[in-house]
Write an enzyme that holds these catalytic residues in place. Structure first.
Site, PDB file in Angstrom:
ATOM      1  N   ASN A 230       0.842  -1.189   0.000  1.00  0.00           N
ATOM      2  CA  ASN A 230       0.000   0.000   0.000  1.00  0.00           C
ATOM      3  C   ASN A 230       0.881   1.244   0.000  1.00  0.00           C
ATOM      4  O   ASN A 230       2.100   1.144  -0.021  1.00  0.00           O
ATOM      5  CB  ASN A 230      -0.948  -0.012   1.203  1.00  0.00           C
ATOM      6  CG  ASN A 230      -0.175  -0.091   2.503  1.00  0.00           C
ATOM      7  OD1 ASN A 230       0.567   0.822   2.850  1.00  0.00           O
ATOM      8  ND2 ASN A 230      -0.319  -1.216   3.202  1.00  0.00           N
TER       9      ASN A 230
ATOM     10  N   ASP B 164      -4.319  -6.226   4.871  1.00  0.00           N
ATOM     11  CA  ASP B 164      -5.401  -7.011   5.487  1.00  0.00           C
ATOM     12  C   ASP B 164      -5.504  -8.403   4.868  1.00  0.00           C
ATOM     13  O   ASP B 164      -6.078  -9.306   5.459  1.00  0.00           O
ATOM     14  CB  ASP B 164      -6.737  -6.290   5.306  1.00  0.00           C
ATOM     15  CG  ASP B 164      -6.816  -5.066   6.217  1.00  0.00           C
ATOM     16  OD1 ASP B 164      -6.301  -5.144   7.354  1.00  0.00           O
ATOM     17  OD2 ASP B 164      -7.366  -4.028   5.788  1.00  0.00           O
TER      18      ASP B 164
ATOM     19  N   LYS C 161       8.501 -17.352 -10.753  1.00  0.00           N
ATOM     20  CA  LYS C 161       7.773 -16.238 -11.335  1.00  0.00           C
ATOM     21  C   LYS C 161       6.618 -16.741 -12.195  1.00  0.00           C
ATOM     22  O   LYS C 161       6.810 -17.648 -13.018  1.00  0.00           O
ATOM     23  CB  LYS C 161       8.742 -15.407 -12.188  1.00  0.00           C
ATOM     24  CG  LYS C 161       8.121 -14.159 -12.733  1.00  0.00           C
ATOM     25  CD  LYS C 161       9.094 -13.409 -13.621  1.00  0.00           C
ATOM     26  CE  LYS C 161       8.341 -12.354 -14.400  1.00  0.00           C
ATOM     27  NZ  LYS C 161       9.105 -11.805 -15.496  1.00  0.00           N
TER      28      LYS C 161
ATOM     29  N   PHE D  84      -4.430   3.292  14.669  1.00  0.00           N
ATOM     30  CA  PHE D  84      -4.644   4.329  13.662  1.00  0.00           C
ATOM     31  C   PHE D  84      -5.749   3.864  12.734  1.00  0.00           C
ATOM     32  O   PHE D  84      -5.910   2.650  12.508  1.00  0.00           O
ATOM     33  CB  PHE D  84      -3.353   4.596  12.878  1.00  0.00           C
ATOM     34  CG  PHE D  84      -2.444   5.532  13.612  1.00  0.00           C
ATOM     35  CD1 PHE D  84      -1.777   5.109  14.757  1.00  0.00           C
ATOM     36  CD2 PHE D  84      -2.276   6.839  13.200  1.00  0.00           C
ATOM     37  CE1 PHE D  84      -0.959   5.970  15.476  1.00  0.00           C
ATOM     38  CE2 PHE D  84      -1.451   7.711  13.896  1.00  0.00           C
ATOM     39  CZ  PHE D  84      -0.793   7.280  15.037  1.00  0.00           C
TER      40      PHE D  84
ATOM     41  N   LYS E 160     -13.939   1.206  15.300  1.00  0.00           N
ATOM     42  CA  LYS E 160     -12.636   0.533  15.462  1.00  0.00           C
ATOM     43  C   LYS E 160     -12.171   0.572  16.917  1.00  0.00           C
ATOM     44  O   LYS E 160     -11.569  -0.391  17.397  1.00  0.00           O
ATOM     45  CB  LYS E 160     -11.572   1.190  14.574  1.00  0.00           C
ATOM     46  CG  LYS E 160     -11.516   0.547  13.211  1.00  0.00           C
ATOM     47  CD  LYS E 160     -10.499   1.127  12.281  1.00  0.00           C
ATOM     48  CE  LYS E 160     -10.875   0.709  10.865  1.00  0.00           C
ATOM     49  NZ  LYS E 160     -10.182   1.438   9.833  1.00  0.00           N
TER      50      LYS E 160
ATOM     51  N   LYS F 174     -11.607  -3.142  18.064  1.00  0.00           N
ATOM     52  CA  LYS F 174     -10.201  -3.535  18.222  1.00  0.00           C
ATOM     53  C   LYS F 174      -9.783  -3.553  19.688  1.00  0.00           C
ATOM     54  O   LYS F 174      -8.700  -4.036  20.012  1.00  0.00           O
ATOM     55  CB  LYS F 174      -9.293  -2.563  17.468  1.00  0.00           C
ATOM     56  CG  LYS F 174      -9.604  -2.489  15.986  1.00  0.00           C
ATOM     57  CD  LYS F 174      -8.396  -2.826  15.172  1.00  0.00           C
ATOM     58  CE  LYS F 174      -8.712  -2.809  13.698  1.00  0.00           C
ATOM     59  NZ  LYS F 174      -7.674  -3.437  12.910  1.00  0.00           N
TER      60      LYS F 174
HETATM   61  N1  CTP Z   1      -3.975  -3.327  12.015  1.00  0.00           N
HETATM   62  C1  CTP Z   1      -3.349  -4.453  12.530  1.00  0.00           C
HETATM   63  N2  CTP Z   1      -3.350  -5.628  11.859  1.00  0.00           N
HETATM   64  C2  CTP Z   1      -4.017  -5.740  10.694  1.00  0.00           C
HETATM   65  C3  CTP Z   1      -4.687  -4.622  10.142  1.00  0.00           C
HETATM   66  C4  CTP Z   1      -4.628  -3.425  10.839  1.00  0.00           C
HETATM   67  O1  CTP Z   1      -2.740  -4.345  13.609  1.00  0.00           O
HETATM   68  N3  CTP Z   1      -4.003  -6.902  10.051  1.00  0.00           N
HETATM   69  C5  CTP Z   1      -3.954  -2.086  12.791  1.00  0.00           C
HETATM   70  C6  CTP Z   1      -3.311  -0.903  12.070  1.00  0.00           C
HETATM   71  O2  CTP Z   1      -1.940  -0.810  12.361  1.00  0.00           O
HETATM   72  C7  CTP Z   1      -4.086   0.273  12.636  1.00  0.00           C
HETATM   73  C8  CTP Z   1      -5.462  -0.295  12.933  1.00  0.00           C
HETATM   74  O3  CTP Z   1      -5.280  -1.710  13.016  1.00  0.00           O
HETATM   75  O4  CTP Z   1      -3.549   0.735  13.865  1.00  0.00           O
HETATM   76  C9  CTP Z   1      -6.511   0.007  11.926  1.00  0.00           C
HETATM   77  O5  CTP Z   1      -6.038  -0.249  10.622  1.00  0.00           O
HETATM   78  P1  CTP Z   1      -6.987  -0.020   9.379  1.00  0.00           P
HETATM   79  O6  CTP Z   1      -6.299  -0.540   8.166  1.00  0.00           O
HETATM   80  O7  CTP Z   1      -7.511   1.388   9.351  1.00  0.00           O
HETATM   81  O8  CTP Z   1      -8.204  -0.913   9.819  1.00  0.00           O
HETATM   82  P2  CTP Z   1      -8.634  -2.324   9.422  1.00  0.00           P
HETATM   83  O9  CTP Z   1      -8.788  -3.128  10.648  1.00  0.00           O
HETATM   84  O10 CTP Z   1      -7.721  -2.881   8.395  1.00  0.00           O
HETATM   85  O11 CTP Z   1     -10.072  -2.019   8.856  1.00  0.00           O
HETATM   86  P3  CTP Z   1     -10.493  -1.486   7.398  1.00  0.00           P
HETATM   87  O12 CTP Z   1      -9.294  -1.692   6.509  1.00  0.00           O
HETATM   88  O13 CTP Z   1     -11.618  -2.342   7.068  1.00  0.00           O
HETATM   89  O14 CTP Z   1     -10.862  -0.062   7.583  1.00  0.00           O
END
Ligand code: CTP
Length: 411
Positions: free
Chosen positions: A211, A280, A290, A324, A338, A342
């Site tokens: 990303n 994710d 490859k 975050f 969240k 979380k």
């Molecule tokens: N995070 C994590 N592990 C993951 C995904 C996210 O620890 N596999 C943490 C990120 O570091 C951040 C928080 O969770 O502090 C939220 O990340 P974000 O990408 O905004 O949320 P997601 O849980 O991935 O939800 P979505 O992408 O559906 O908004």
């Protein structure tokens, strides 16, 4: 922040080199100014090499052989306006006298009169000179005018005598400078674990999913925590950034590696700030060779990665957990969701579509949502300032939970 360090002519002048290093480790930019007699003890080149900046040794450029111009004639005013503090270490009896009487006969003493920044002096001299009524009177005058005096230590002096007059220790001078700058070490007892940057999930040896995270927010958190005195462990995905000095870097690439590194080190941490943009999903299969073009339209099968933050929240003790949330819509609603789902203590949310926020820019526009229901919306700020505001809120939460646990129990 910028500090001007005036070095005057005493045997302790060489100790100013170590002071430069320590001030830099605190994240301060240092401009060195030397008096003529200081240059008898140590060469300006030493300080130029340490600071990467020209050392000011003369009042006018012409004194150093270069042609004089208006710029050089008013440089003391420019420096006076640029600095956040003026430190003079070592300060000789002669310099103290000139400062006390307002004699502006070289760059340093002129700068002293021209600046409104806080002034810190660390005297060093022979014990009789230190104890002389004239020196003590000058120090009293300087103190009355707001200067901070870092008193010399007692011990063997270069002149062979024993007594007060040795330049104070570097740490004592650094502390006085930080105090004068209003920089506190309020995270001194904390170990802060920060995650930063993106994670990468391999499809095959040459392709991967990732990303747009640059890691800037996470590195700013690590630097801010370090400057506030914390021990910092930075678990970082691949970025182009230099890790802040004094921070322990754990480099990872994939979500699974970040997952393992965070779980391994979490027990040491009293605060965890997860700024990493964690992937994710990852490909169900990572091909060892490859993939070749040509076998028709391809589709990629993905599986979810572990949610590191949520997993940490499930096992957490009184560790403060900062998550975050990078959003593109309904920021407040998503952030509150969240916070609950979380199990974080604090969520720092931003709308990554806003100009001046999100990926690969120097600033951020965030709102902080706390587990006790507060919402703090911050203006556009440099990421370093955002990081400091996040830690201010973390410390607020820490105080709240301490005062909760000190409420006497009902019998
Ligand atoms: N995070 C994590 N592990 C993951 C995904 C996210 O620890 N596999 C943490 C990120 O570091 C951040 C928080 O969770 O502090 C939220 O990340 P974000 O990408 O905004 O949320 P997601 O849980 O991935 O939800 P979505 O992408 O559906 O908004």
């Amino acid at each position: 922040m910028r500090v001007a360090l005036g070095v005057t002519g005493g045997v302790a002048a060489y100790k100013a080199a170590e002071l430069v290093r320590r001030l830099q480790q605190e994240g301060l930019e240092v401009q060195v100014i030397m008096t003529r007699s200081a240059q008898q003890f140590i060469a300006p080149l030493t300080f130029a090499a340490l600071t990467g900046q020209k050392v000011i040794t003369e009042m006018f450029a012409a004194d150093s052989g270069a042609p004089a111009n208006v710029e050089s004639a008013i440089e003391h005013i420019a420096v006076a306006q640029r600095i956040d503090a003026l430190v003079i270490a070592p300060a000789t009896a002669n310099t103290l006298a000139r400062l006390a009487r307002g004699i502006a006969d070289d760059f340093l003493t002129t700068l002293y009169l021209a600046t409104t920044a806080p002034v810190i002096v660390a005297p060093a001299m022979n014990v009789n000179m230190w104890e002389h009524a004239a020196t003590q009177e000058n120090l009293r005058l300087l103190r009355e005018r707001g200067a901070r005096v870092v008193s010399p230590d007692e011990g063997y002096l270069a002149c062979g005598m024993v007594g007060a007059g040795r330049l104070a220790g570097t740490e004592a001078i650094v502390q006085a400078v930080l105090e004068a700058l209003g920089v506190s070490h309020d995270l001194e007892r904390e170990t802060v674990l920060v995650t930063a940057g993106p994670t990468c999930e391999d499809i095959d040896p040459v392709r991967y999913i990732t990303n747009r995270s640059s890691g800037k927010m996470g590195y700013a958190l690590a630097e801010a925590a370090r400057r506030r005195g914390a021990r910092v462990i930075l678990v970082s995905g691949p970025t182009a950034l230099e890790p802040p000095s004094g921070v322990e870097l754990v480099s990872v690439r994939t979500t699974e590696q970040m997952h393992r590194a965070v779980l391994d080190r979490a027990a040491e941490a009293t605060i965890v700030a997860m700024a990493a943009a964690v992937a994710d999903y990852r490909p169900t299969v990572q091909h060892s060779k490859k993939l070749k073009r040509g076998s028709g339209p391809a589709s990629l099968e993905l599986e979810p990665t572990p949610d590191i933050l949520a997993e940490l929240a499930r096992q957490k003790s009184d560790r403060i957990l900062v998550g975050f949330a990078a959003e593109t819509n309904d920021v407040a609603a998503n952030a509150r969701k969240k916070l609950a789902s979380k199990g974080a203590d604090l969520i720092v949310a931003n709308d990554v579509t806003q100009k001046g926020a999100g990926f690969d820019v120097e600033t951020n526009i965030v709102s902080i949502f706390t587990r006790d229901g507060r919402e703090i919306s911050l203006p556009q700020l440099p990421k370093f300032d955002v990081a400091n505001r996040v830690f201010d809120e973390v410390l607020q939460l820490r105080q709240l939970s301490r005062s909760d646990s000190t409420v006497p129990r009902q019998r």
